[in-house]
Scaffold this active site. Structure first.
Site, PDB file in Angstrom:
ATOM      1  CD  GLU A  33      -3.078   0.854   2.224  1.00  0.00           C
ATOM      2  OE1 GLU A  33      -3.598  -0.333   2.192  1.00  0.00           O
ATOM      3  OE2 GLU A  33      -3.206   1.431   3.165  1.00  0.00           O
ATOM      4  CG  ASP A  53      -1.770   4.515   2.916  1.00  0.00           C
ATOM      5  OD1 ASP A  53      -2.492   3.948   2.392  1.00  0.00           O
ATOM      6  OD2 ASP A  53      -1.338   3.785   4.097  1.00  0.00           O
ATOM      7  CD  GLU A  70      -5.383   7.566   6.367  1.00  0.00           C
ATOM      8  OE1 GLU A  70      -6.508   6.929   6.352  1.00  0.00           O
ATOM      9  OE2 GLU A  70      -4.378   7.392   6.755  1.00  0.00           O
TER      10      GLU A  70
END
Ligand code: NAG
Length: 280
Positions: free
Chosen positions: A101, A103, A105
């Protein structure tokens, strides 16, 4: 008849190559709204996508294709005004217990206080590699470009073309690197008032709902993976991202961001034992 066959063969070949490294400018071709009961919308003939969040539900979308290496660009305008307790997640993931993953955010905040950009990298299910930043602009006011460059040597995170994070392939030192599991792009807007803003101290002001994040300019110059095969494995793409790494000017910019805007670095967290890549 033969001419017809030639034409369809050419079309087939062209569509094969445009699939192997493809760019989508239009959300209708590139993504599906996957949840939110109508709170996610594709508008302006596919040029604009909006996600919204109210007390009942958030919303989200995902890419139609799975990528195995690529350069993904998106312009995002985050929830304006008081966005405390809202999280806009924007990430690539292979999902599952041993997922890879990458990311981004965005943690909202009360009006006038800065958003936090939280980043992480998971390889084979192991994350705990958080780095957090404030931005040098207010991401609520305008669209800004958030980019992931993911190639066999490194993962680069960019904001408006400025590198903010690099995760290198250190497999020679026994550190797993995301390189075998295809990932889709996901984004969602949801409520996390228990932890998002100052560890849950600041609650979401639901009188300001619905909260809306907007997206434009999606482009995925990426290798498409399907049925366990990536279109780039037989012939590497000629795109510059395939061999991209930080040049000295980029390294200078990265240092500027880290010196001035980084607010958390897992490698400098003494409460946890930093993983091996922090000592390289
Ligand atoms: C919100 O603003 C406060 C005060 O400036 C700051 O301490 C905090 O890091 C900001 N971000 C989040 C996500 O709480």
């Amino acid at each position: 008849m033969i001419k017809m066959k030639m034409v369809s063969l050419i079309i087939l070949v062209i569509s094969f190559f445009s699939l192997s490294v493809s760019t989508y400018a239009n959300f209708n071709n590139g993504v599906d709204i996957t949840w939110g009961g109508g709170r996610g919308k594709i508008e302006e003939g596919g040029e604009l996508l909006t996600l919204s969040l109210d007390k009942t539900s958030g919303s989200g979308f995902q890419s139609k294709y799975e990528y195995l290496f690529g350069r993904i660009d998106m312009k995002i305008k985050l929830v304006p005004g008081n966005s405390a307790g809202t999280v806009t997640a924007y990430y690539l993931s292979s999902l599952g217990a041993t997922h890879d993953e990458i990311d981004f955010e965005f943690l909202g905040n009360v009006s006038g206080e800065p958003y936090t950009l939280h980043t992480n990298v998971f390889s084979q299910g192991k994350g705990n590699r958080e780095q957090q930043f404030y931005l040098w602009f207010d991401p609520r006011l305008d669209f800004h470009t958030y980019t992931v460059v993911w190639n066999p040597q490194e993962i680069l995170f960019y904001v408006d073309g400025t590198p903010i994070r690099v995760f290198k392939n250190n497999e020679v030192h026994g550190i797993p690197y995301p390189k075998a599991q295809p990932m889709k792009l996901y984004s969602s807007l949801w409520a996390a008032e228990d932890w998002a803003t100052r560890g849950g101290l600041v609650k979401t002001d639901w009188s300001k709902a619905p909260f809306v994040a907007a997206y434009r300019g999606f482009s995925a110059d990426a290798c498409i993976a399907s049925a366990g095969h990536s279109t780039c494995s037989s012939s590497p793409p000629k795109s510059s991202w395939w061999t991209q790494s930080l040049d000295p000017a980029g390294a200078q910019k990265l240092k500027w961001v880290h010196d001035k805007y980084m607010i958390y670095d897992y490698c400098k967290d003494n409460r946890r034992a930093p993983p091996p890549e922090c000592f390289l």
